[in-house]
Motif scaffolding. Sequence first.
Motif, mmCIF file in Angstrom:
data_model
loop_
_atom_site.group_PDB
_atom_site.id
_atom_site.type_symbol
_atom_site.label_atom_id
_atom_site.label_comp_id
_atom_site.label_asym_id
_atom_site.label_seq_id
_atom_site.Cartn_x
_atom_site.Cartn_y
_atom_site.Cartn_z
ATOM 1 N N ARG A 216 -26.759 18.561 0.094
ATOM 2 C CA ARG A 216 -26.376 18.329 1.485
ATOM 3 C C ARG A 216 -24.991 18.928 1.735
ATOM 4 O O ARG A 216 -24.220 19.150 0.807
ATOM 5 N N THR A 217 -24.697 19.195 2.988
ATOM 6 C CA THR A 217 -23.368 19.687 3.330
ATOM 7 C C THR A 217 -22.359 18.541 3.271
ATOM 8 O O THR A 217 -22.732 17.365 3.227
ATOM 9 N N ARG A 218 -21.096 18.883 3.276
ATOM 10 C CA ARG A 218 -20.056 17.888 3.545
ATOM 11 C C ARG A 218 -20.026 17.653 5.059
ATOM 12 O O ARG A 218 -20.651 18.381 5.838
ATOM 13 N N ALA B 135 -31.149 18.330 2.353
ATOM 14 C CA ALA B 135 -32.504 17.982 1.913
ATOM 15 C C ALA B 135 -32.596 16.497 1.573
ATOM 16 O O ALA B 135 -31.584 15.827 1.351
ATOM 17 N N THR B 136 -33.814 15.990 1.527
ATOM 18 C CA THR B 136 -34.022 14.638 1.008
ATOM 19 C C THR B 136 -33.870 14.688 -0.515
ATOM 20 O O THR B 136 -33.772 15.763 -1.116
ATOM 21 N N LEU C 281 -34.581 11.990 10.096
ATOM 22 C CA LEU C 281 -35.448 12.830 9.276
ATOM 23 C C LEU C 281 -35.875 14.043 10.090
ATOM 24 O O LEU C 281 -36.223 13.923 11.269
ATOM 25 N N VAL C 282 -35.854 15.237 9.481
ATOM 26 C CA VAL C 282 -36.281 16.456 10.169
ATOM 27 C C VAL C 282 -37.312 17.178 9.310
ATOM 28 O O VAL C 282 -37.268 17.135 8.079
ATOM 29 N N ARG C 283 -38.245 17.845 9.999
ATOM 30 C CA ARG C 283 -39.356 18.536 9.344
ATOM 31 C C ARG C 283 -39.525 19.924 9.956
ATOM 32 O O ARG C 283 -38.914 20.222 10.992
ATOM 33 N N GLY D 113 -35.749 17.148 5.456
ATOM 34 C CA GLY D 113 -34.323 16.884 5.284
ATOM 35 C C GLY D 113 -33.804 15.856 6.254
ATOM 36 O O GLY D 113 -34.573 15.189 6.964
ATOM 37 N N TYR D 114 -32.483 15.731 6.263
ATOM 38 C CA TYR D 114 -31.802 14.792 7.153
ATOM 39 C C TYR D 114 -30.687 15.502 7.901
ATOM 40 O O TYR D 114 -30.087 16.457 7.396
ATOM 41 N N VAL D 115 -30.408 15.020 9.102
ATOM 42 C CA VAL D 115 -29.219 15.407 9.853
ATOM 43 C C VAL D 115 -28.570 14.121 10.356
ATOM 44 O O VAL D 115 -29.251 13.120 10.598
ATOM 45 N N GLN D 116 -27.253 14.156 10.503
ATOM 46 C CA GLN D 116 -26.549 12.973 10.996
ATOM 47 C C GLN D 116 -25.252 13.399 11.661
ATOM 48 O O GLN D 116 -24.513 14.236 11.136
#
Length: 247
Positions: free
Chosen positions: A48-50, A97-98, A78-80, A67-70
Motif C-alpha cells: 500500500r502507499t503511505r 492491495a488487500t 474496497l475497490v475492484r 484493493g482498498y482506498v481511504q
Amino acid sequence: MHVRPVPQTSTPAPADAISGSAWVTSLAVPEGPSRTRVDRVQFAPGARTRWHRHPLGQVLVITDGTGYVQRRGGPAQLVRPGDTVRVAAGEWHWHGATDTSAMTHLAIEEIPGDGGETEIGDPVAGGEPAPVPAEPVTRTLVLEQRLPAPRLVDLVEVRRITIAPGYGAGLHVHNGPVFGSIETGSAVYQIEGEPETLLRPGDVFHEPEATRIARFDAREDGVTFLAQFPVGPGETPRLDLIEEEGR
C-alpha cells in the motif's frame, strides 16, 4: 496523434512512498501544453502507499485484483476492477492491495505548472481504521483456461516451488497442463515463439501440455510459486528438459 506500444518494462515504486512491493509502468508523460501523467501501478498482496496528497488531485481506475482506498477521516473502501476513484486536490489518502490479492490501477493526474510535487506523509499505521470488505466473501476469477481437448484427470498435485535468484528452468515440456500462481519474487516466462511475460506476486500462468517452454527464469529476487499438475490414470507429473541445438 501518436500510438505508443505498452512498455514491456516497469520500475519498482519508490521505497519512501510504498510499504511492500509495487511496480510502476509509465504510460504517458506531460508533453507540450499537456500536463497529464498516466502510470500503471501494480501492487503485490499487502502493499500500500503511505498517506500522501497531490496538488491537483488524482483519478484511479482499478483494472485488476482487489484493493482498498481511504481518505483521511473516512472509512477504507474496497475497490475492484472497473471502479474509478477521484481524489480531490490536496486530499490526504492512501491506496493499495488487500492482504490476499494483488491489485493494479491506472493513476491519472495533472502535474502543476509551478513544479509542485506529491507530498508524502506517514505510513498507514496499524491503528488506522481497519479496511472492512463490503462483502464477507469475495471471489475473483484470475484464470479461465480451456484445454485443447477433453482430458481424463484423476489426480491433481499441488507443489510449492522455489527457484533461486538468477536461475532458470531451461527449455522444457510437461506431460500435462500446468497451472501456477506466483507467491513471492518474480520470473520471466515465455512459451517458445511467443513474447516474454514478467510474472510477479499474484500473477497466474498456464503451461500447456507438450508445449516447449523457452523460459521460466527467476530474476534477482528469486521466485516462489504454487503449481498445480492435473494428470490421468497411471501418470506422474513430469518435466522433460530439451537439449538446445548447438549445445
